[in-house]
Design a protein around this motif. Structure first.
Motif, PDB file in Angstrom:
ATOM      1  N   ILE B 465      45.937  37.442  43.227  1.00 53.55           N
ATOM      2  CA  ILE B 465      45.322  38.565  42.510  1.00 53.55           C
ATOM      3  C   ILE B 465      43.987  39.019  43.113  1.00 53.55           C
ATOM      4  O   ILE B 465      43.308  39.851  42.536  1.00 53.55           O
ATOM      5  CB  ILE B 465      45.152  38.255  40.996  1.00 53.55           C
ATOM      6  CG1 ILE B 465      44.430  36.931  40.778  1.00 53.55           C
ATOM      7  CG2 ILE B 465      46.497  38.293  40.292  1.00 53.55           C
ATOM      8  CD1 ILE B 465      44.090  36.647  39.318  1.00 53.55           C
ATOM      9  N   VAL B 466      43.622  38.480  44.257  1.00 55.41           N
ATOM     10  CA  VAL B 466      42.458  39.004  44.991  1.00 55.41           C
ATOM     11  C   VAL B 466      42.872  39.145  46.453  1.00 55.41           C
ATOM     12  O   VAL B 466      43.029  38.147  47.166  1.00 55.41           O
ATOM     13  CB  VAL B 466      41.219  38.086  44.872  1.00 55.41           C
ATOM     14  CG1 VAL B 466      40.071  38.640  45.717  1.00 55.41           C
ATOM     15  CG2 VAL B 466      40.764  37.957  43.413  1.00 55.41           C
ATOM     16  N   ALA B 467      43.062  40.390  46.894  1.00 55.14           N
ATOM     17  CA  ALA B 467      43.564  40.658  48.244  1.00 55.14           C
ATOM     18  C   ALA B 467      42.401  40.617  49.241  1.00 55.14           C
ATOM     19  O   ALA B 467      41.883  41.641  49.659  1.00 55.14           O
ATOM     20  CB  ALA B 467      44.275  42.010  48.280  1.00 55.14           C
ATOM     21  N   LYS B 468      42.044  39.411  49.597  1.00 53.19           N
ATOM     22  CA  LYS B 468      40.836  39.155  50.377  1.00 53.19           C
ATOM     23  C   LYS B 468      41.249  38.353  51.603  1.00 53.19           C
ATOM     24  O   LYS B 468      42.198  37.569  51.532  1.00 53.19           O
ATOM     25  CB  LYS B 468      39.947  38.289  49.484  1.00 53.19           C
ATOM     26  CG  LYS B 468      38.489  38.270  49.750  1.00 53.19           C
ATOM     27  CD  LYS B 468      37.849  37.475  48.601  1.00 53.19           C
ATOM     28  CE  LYS B 468      36.349  37.412  48.703  1.00 53.19           C
ATOM     29  NZ  LYS B 468      35.773  36.718  47.543  1.00 53.19           N
ATOM     30  N   LYS B 469      40.539  38.525  52.682  1.00 57.70           N
ATOM     31  CA  LYS B 469      40.831  37.723  53.873  1.00 57.70           C
ATOM     32  C   LYS B 469      40.338  36.290  53.686  1.00 57.70           C
ATOM     33  O   LYS B 469      39.468  36.025  52.866  1.00 57.70           O
ATOM     34  CB  LYS B 469      40.125  38.334  55.086  1.00 57.70           C
ATOM     35  CG  LYS B 469      40.727  39.657  55.536  1.00 57.70           C
ATOM     36  CD  LYS B 469      40.397  39.940  57.009  1.00 57.70           C
ATOM     37  CE  LYS B 469      41.035  41.249  57.458  1.00 57.70           C
ATOM     38  NZ  LYS B 469      40.214  42.434  57.043  1.00 57.70           N
ATOM     39  N   ASN B 493      40.458  46.904  52.764  1.00 57.94           N
ATOM     40  CA  ASN B 493      39.529  47.435  53.759  1.00 57.94           C
ATOM     41  C   ASN B 493      38.169  47.612  53.072  1.00 57.94           C
ATOM     42  O   ASN B 493      37.870  48.666  52.508  1.00 57.94           O
ATOM     43  CB  ASN B 493      40.061  48.764  54.296  1.00 57.94           C
ATOM     44  CG  ASN B 493      39.166  49.307  55.402  1.00 57.94           C
ATOM     45  OD1 ASN B 493      38.045  48.819  55.586  1.00 57.94           O
ATOM     46  ND2 ASN B 493      39.654  50.300  56.116  1.00 57.94           N
ATOM     47  N   GLN B 494      37.389  46.556  53.106  1.00 58.17           N
ATOM     48  CA  GLN B 494      36.103  46.536  52.401  1.00 58.17           C
ATOM     49  C   GLN B 494      35.192  47.674  52.853  1.00 58.17           C
ATOM     50  O   GLN B 494      34.370  48.161  52.075  1.00 58.17           O
ATOM     51  CB  GLN B 494      35.424  45.177  52.626  1.00 58.17           C
ATOM     52  CG  GLN B 494      34.107  44.984  51.905  1.00 58.17           C
ATOM     53  CD  GLN B 494      34.257  44.812  50.397  1.00 58.17           C
ATOM     54  OE1 GLN B 494      34.717  43.790  49.922  1.00 58.17           O
ATOM     55  NE2 GLN B 494      33.892  45.839  49.642  1.00 58.17           N
ATOM     56  N   SER B 495      35.360  48.146  54.085  1.00 52.70           N
ATOM     57  CA  SER B 495      34.430  49.160  54.605  1.00 52.70           C
ATOM     58  C   SER B 495      34.588  50.513  53.906  1.00 52.70           C
ATOM     59  O   SER B 495      33.719  51.367  54.002  1.00 52.70           O
ATOM     60  CB  SER B 495      34.644  49.341  56.114  1.00 52.70           C
ATOM     61  OG  SER B 495      35.884  49.974  56.338  1.00 52.70           O
ATOM     62  N   LEU B 496      35.704  50.706  53.160  1.00 46.84           N
ATOM     63  CA  LEU B 496      35.882  51.989  52.470  1.00 46.84           C
ATOM     64  C   LEU B 496      35.045  52.082  51.193  1.00 46.84           C
ATOM     65  O   LEU B 496      34.877  53.166  50.638  1.00 46.84           O
ATOM     66  CB  LEU B 496      37.370  52.190  52.125  1.00 46.84           C
ATOM     67  CG  LEU B 496      38.294  52.378  53.326  1.00 46.84           C
ATOM     68  CD1 LEU B 496      39.746  52.449  52.867  1.00 46.84           C
ATOM     69  CD2 LEU B 496      37.925  53.638  54.103  1.00 46.84           C
ATOM     70  N   ALA B 497      34.562  50.922  50.727  1.00 53.63           N
ATOM     71  CA  ALA B 497      33.708  50.902  49.531  1.00 53.63           C
ATOM     72  C   ALA B 497      32.839  49.653  49.674  1.00 53.63           C
ATOM     73  O   ALA B 497      33.125  48.613  49.098  1.00 53.63           O
ATOM     74  CB  ALA B 497      34.549  50.860  48.258  1.00 53.63           C
ATOM     75  N   THR B 498      31.786  49.821  50.452  1.00 50.86           N
ATOM     76  CA  THR B 498      31.054  48.635  50.924  1.00 50.86           C
ATOM     77  C   THR B 498      30.387  47.854  49.805  1.00 50.86           C
ATOM     78  O   THR B 498      30.130  46.668  49.940  1.00 50.86           O
ATOM     79  CB  THR B 498      29.978  49.046  51.965  1.00 50.86           C
ATOM     80  OG1 THR B 498      29.185  50.096  51.379  1.00 50.86           O
ATOM     81  CG2 THR B 498      30.612  49.549  53.237  1.00 50.86           C
ATOM     82  N   ASN B 499      30.122  48.521  48.678  1.00 55.26           N
ATOM     83  CA  ASN B 499      29.454  47.822  47.577  1.00 55.26           C
ATOM     84  C   ASN B 499      30.406  47.501  46.410  1.00 55.26           C
ATOM     85  O   ASN B 499      29.966  47.091  45.346  1.00 55.26           O
ATOM     86  CB  ASN B 499      28.243  48.621  47.083  1.00 55.26           C
ATOM     87  CG  ASN B 499      27.317  47.774  46.229  1.00 55.26           C
ATOM     88  OD1 ASN B 499      27.243  46.560  46.406  1.00 55.26           O
ATOM     89  ND2 ASN B 499      26.637  48.408  45.289  1.00 55.26           N
TER      90      ASN B 499
END
Lengths: 718, 718
Positions: B465-469, B493-499
């Protein structure tokens, strides 16, 4: 039918438990006054009826502790969209303006149905007193002994009350709204929230008295019993004004529509089919005020409301809003009305029996003013009656009720007269179309009206409780409320606080508590509890001269002959009549409460110092900087003193240390109290060690101190 | 004693009605789960005990609808003052830091006693369900059939419950606090607020069952029964860690003092007499945590708490705070403690029986964490259990409870271990004093600790339930919670919403509702009701490319095979499993909801369009500009999509229209629902005229439509 079962006395009798009557009852309960409130209806209302709440009304609710409930449950209106015919006669959005003028209040105008508002009042009354609305109780006879009107101990009012049976007290639905549809059981329940349950239980208990009569003698009485006021009729007072208008319908529906601004407040003028006002409400509802006739009726013509159906009203809306579609599956309430603008000639009989709300002014509902002005009538009156009943003030303050509120009613009637004609008129086709209404003019009127409609523009005239220059009769409704004792006349100096306007309500900006750095809006400190506030703005007390002025003032205020002591009953808490507050402008982190004289942080043997009277104008960690000195127009090098009435209106602005002027101000209408020993605040000359063991006489309720606590305290001096 | 009187089944049985148990019950009631909650104590508590509320806890309360109650009633702590010995060994204020780091939450840390917090939970539970805490009910026997643990329809848990008599259920005062003083009647009542009355009435009803036993079979069970957890003991699980510490006393008093910062949170290190922490509370109270011993005990040593008196504790405070004086007349509660840091090895038995709160972690109270972390345990667990019980999710989500929360407990224990030693140590005299604690180091630790203590720093590891590397076991407590179905693995893609940090709770900034311009904090939209949120940030939709992407996405989401439909039961409302929200960045005044595909404004036959799903990042009239795109680090030209868990933690960040990734994400753990016909949202192909008369199958409750309404609606098509 029924027998006289009881005779009793009460300080204040309130007739009518609508918003005005409940506001009065709330004051009485928060001030600890012995009062009763009766209403002929068997239950409170659960839906429909008045809905808009002005900023000022929300400020007042907040001062009684339930502003947040109204704020949370209501629908917030942010923007007004103006829709007018284009060159082809098709409606289009021509403009947008903010619904509430930004910056005038910490609240904005919201919408919530009257049943919830009444609920908040009932809960607030219950939280402070044993008073409950006595429903199904009808006054049947009024006697008023005018000869004893000026005797403070007299009960010149005698009222016979009849307790109705449940059948009598349950109005047909058509009684709550002249033409309201009967609501099915399911709809009725859907509007009932859980906290209305006790209300229904209590009703059953009241019915035990059914068919009995009782006689009540009262010192004061309020008739808040609506447009057909029984109290007004008994007094023989009249309403004056016009009695006709255009005919409008009201629908409270969940709309099914492609009109894009249905959740905005809208004023829609069609080319030839009349106007609609859209008022988005809570629970997905939208209220539509819909013009049903496009010509003004002659004075005196009555239309037959029984012939109007919700279908007629919807069809009118559909014509006006075309080419957009509108329909509904769920209708909560509907009505139609044709009301003129009328105002009472007298608001009281000898300042003993008062009238408030619809009993003294009626007008169109769509100005969104009626309920607000009605509640504000009672808000103006309540603390005055309470202070006289308690023996704090003499009766001279009571004359200001009519002077202040009849003037407001007149202004409202003028506003409504102008506004409703602009709203009902046909839009001008071009500048040559003199019979039509200019849409530019309409927008201007709307914008001006918004300030009026906020309730913030209210500006009370000079009187014994507003130390303002000018002619008191002229500034009010013509009543004579000028200061009689010329030796006590004082002059305000508006220039010391240019934005703390004499006669207007205190504006609000954020300040920090000196002792814990917590930010709060200044208005949040001004609870409605009947207390006058003396607010000292000593400026930057790191300037030695200001520190000296503050210290001197503190000495004088602490003296046994200070007004703080002369007018506070000896057995009462130190801040029960006056609350002395300070807002300084030195850096918070370089200041402590011990930089202030004791008068600003009174000592109590159980609670220690009072940490909640000294505030600072400085940066907060999370809520910005209130800049209250700048916003109030007060010089940080100089400061000032402000007197606020218990209803937060500004009585006086003067130099920070002109205690003589402040003393004179209160001396003009307050009644000296016996004071055998210093009241409230206990002086602490030799540090806390002494006081912890002292058994000084404090105005505070005595608390049982447990043995281990006493020993702990004792250890300190061992 | 007593007889077995009943056998029954329940989906979820909660043992313990402290904050963790009540949090679980609140989830169950808000998600409509059949649950029971029992507690062996006869009444809720009314004072004393845990007090601090983290920002994150307030955010959670707000998501259940009672954040404002805690916020309004609590004392707000704004600043921490650090007091240390000067060169002469006299304490002085050496520094100030904000108590809550500015900007991390819309709430700040506050203090309120546990009795009120429990009240808010009880009211919230009652508002959503018939569930009531069953008090005076003791579990006496637990059987767990592990073999059916993976059968979704099984009730593998069997518990015997004994209903106690009133005498048995009323603990001696010393049971609620190991060494709490018996409170006199007067004090007891003073802490009871009117809304506790029903509680006492209900208790009497429960007692009708006294001395009976019953057998309950449950699908799931939570042991939230405190440090001496009966459930944990039945399972044979252990706590591991240190069991000793310095000895501290706690006094809740109204202080009488000349210490200038008594209404601030203070950390006071004396030169040689130990430390005091000052926690200012509501109702004039101040809590003092007072160090009673200045040397660390050897592991395993138990001190005799019965020998400690409030006098001892006060005297220690007086020594530490000298030369300032402190005493009291009123003491609300006191205790002394010596608790180490311990954490459970297992947080569940086969993901059927769970433990939360003190049952799996204990530590020093003065970190202000215990109650918060306990409630957050249950907050993490509740929605997962609810979604499995409802058949929305498979059981794989349940493993993440231990993985996520045991890691937090371990972090907390480490923090507490370090912090309590820094706090209890003697201040260093100079840089050469290696045994002393550096006050600079202390301040740094305090500042770091503040982020941890806010609850905002929680960062859950990769899982289904957390799509994280990264490595799921490493990021959690070591449990294996990685995605099993590799074909469904997706990449954020964390860079699309950095915060908008993966694994962390969604930060909050203000947005405006597109349809009515009302500002709200984004978090206010994220009510805790069990729904997943898919939030589309389409950027500036006045850019044609973004408008096209949005339109395409809308078509796909509206298709019958969309995940929105596959995983939503056919009889349920369109937004009961997923809530689809949009926040766009085009100018509000140039946009309407009709610029969005229907998927974002579902149509209901009774209520028309849904106006509460589309928001905009624009200037408000009264509350500034939230700048949510900028604050979230989202590009207005590009946008993004975010998946939020029902507890507001971020599962996924990706391109705004990568519906395949979003579909895969849910496919990994959600259970397809039978859907014989399109669920919820009704398509409106030919404008509203058709729909008003259509009797389309809607997921909504059917409403009786009154005759006149039907006619009105009918007029539209006539």
């Amino acid at each position: 039918m029924g027998s006289i079962s009881a005779k009793s006395e009460v300080d204040v009798l309130i007739v009518g438990a609508g918003p005005a009557g409940l506001m009065m009852a709330t004051w009485m309960s928060h001030c600890g006054i012995n009062a009763r409130i009766v209403d002929k209806r068997g239950t409170k209302i659960f839906n429909g009826q008045a809905d808009g709440l002005q900023c000022r009304t929300l400020e007042i609710f907040d001062s009684f502790g339930f502003g947040h409930r109204a704020w949370d449950e209501s629908n917030h209106m942010l923007e007004i969209c103006l829709w007018n015919p284009d060159a082809n006669g098709i409606i289009q959005r021509s403009d947008r303006i903010p619904d509430t003028i930004p910056g005038i209040s910490r609240f904005q105008q919201v919408v919530l149905h009257q049943g919830r508002i009444e609920r908040f009042f009932l809960d607030s009354i219950e939280s402070k007193s044993g008073m409950r609305v006595e429903r199904g109780v009808l006054p049947t006879k009024l006697e008023f002994d005018e000869s004893s009107a000026e005797d403070p101990n007299a009960y010149p009012i005698t009222v016979t009350l009849r307790h109705l049976s449940e059948e009598e007290a349950t109005p047909k639905q058509s009684a709550t709204s002249a033409n309201g549809a009967a609501l099915s059981d399911g709809l009725y329940r859907s509007n009932m929230t859980p906290d209305d349950t006790n209300e229904l239980i209590m009703q059953a208990e009241l019915n035990k008295k059914a068919n009995n009569e009782e006689i009540v003698k009262a010192k004061y009485m309020l008739g808040a019993d609506g447009a057909h006021s029984w109290v007004r009729n008994q007094l023989g007072f009249k309403l004056e004004g016009e009695s006709t208008d255009y005919i409008w319908g009201v629908l409270d529906i969940i709309p099914i529509t492609d009109f894009p601004d249905i959740r905005m407040r809208c004023a829609i003028h069609s080319a030839n089919s009349g106007s609609v006002m859209v008022i988005p409400r809570e629970n997905k509802l939208v209220r539509l005020y819909i013009q049903l006739t496009t010509t003004e009726k002659g004075a005196g013509t009555k239309f037959d409301r029984s012939k109007i159906t919700p279908e007629d009203i919807l069809q009118a809306a559909q014509r006006i809003m075309a080419p957009y579609k509108i329909a509904y599956r769920y209708c909560d309430w509907w009505t139609a009305y044709q009301i003129g603008q009328r105002v009472g000639t007298q608001f009281s009989a000898r300042e003993r029996i008062f009238l408030a709300g619809d009993a003294v002014h009626t007008h169109s509902p769509k100005a969104g003013q009626g309920m607000n002005v009605s509640m504000q009538d009672a808000y103006n009156l309540g603390w005055k009656v309470a202070s006289v009943v308690k023996g704090i003030s003499d009766r001279s303050v009571l004359k200001t009720y009519q002077s202040e509120r009849r003037r407001i009613a007149q202004d409202l009637i003028d506003f409504d007269h102008k506004f409703s004609r602009l709203f009902s008129g046909r839009p001008a086709k071009d500048v040559m179309d003199e019979e039509g209404i200019s849409m530019e003019g309409f927008k201007e009127a709307f914008e001006k009206g918004n300030m009026f409609a906020s309730g913030i523009a209210v500006n009370y005239g000079a009187s014994v409780i507003v130390a303002k220059k000018g002619d008191a009769a002229e500034q009010g409704d013509g009543s004579d409320v000028a200061m009689k004792k010329k030796a006590l006349q004082i002059n305000s100096n508006q220039s010391l606080a240019t934005n703390v306007k004499l006669g207007m309500r205190m504006p609000s900006f954020k300040v920090l508590n000196q002792s814990d750095a917590r930010p709060s809006h200044f208005q949040e400190l001004l609870k409605s509890n009947g207390r006058w506030r003396v607010i000292i703005f000593p400026g930057d007390i790191s300037i030695p001269q200001q520190a000296d002025r503050l210290a001197n003032l503190g000495n004088i205020l602490a003296a046994p002959d200070s007004f703080l002591r002369r007018y506070t009953p000896s057995e009462a808490r130190y801040d029960s009549v006056f609350e002395l507050l300070a807002v300084h402008a030195a850096p918070r982190q370089k200041t402590t409460i011990f930089d202030f004289p004791e008068a600003f942080r009174p000592y109590d043997v159980r609670d220690g110092w009072d940490y909640w009277k000294i505030f600072v104008d400085d940066q907060s960690y999370h809520e910005g900087h209130g800049q209250i000195y700048q916003n109030y127009g007060i010089d940080r090098q100089q400061g000032c003193a402000v007197i606020l009435r218990p209803d937060q209106y500004v009585s006086y602005v003067g130099p920070m240390d002109d205690h003589e002027a402040i003393d004179k101000f209160f001396s003009a209408f307050m009644i000296p109290q016996r004071s055998s020993h210093p009241n409230g605040a206990v002086s602490v000359p030799n540090g806390i060690l002494k006081n912890v063991t002292e058994n000084s006489s404090s105005g505070m309720e005595k608390q049982a101190v447990r043995k281990d606590e006493r020993e702990s305290a004792g250890l300190l001096v061992a």
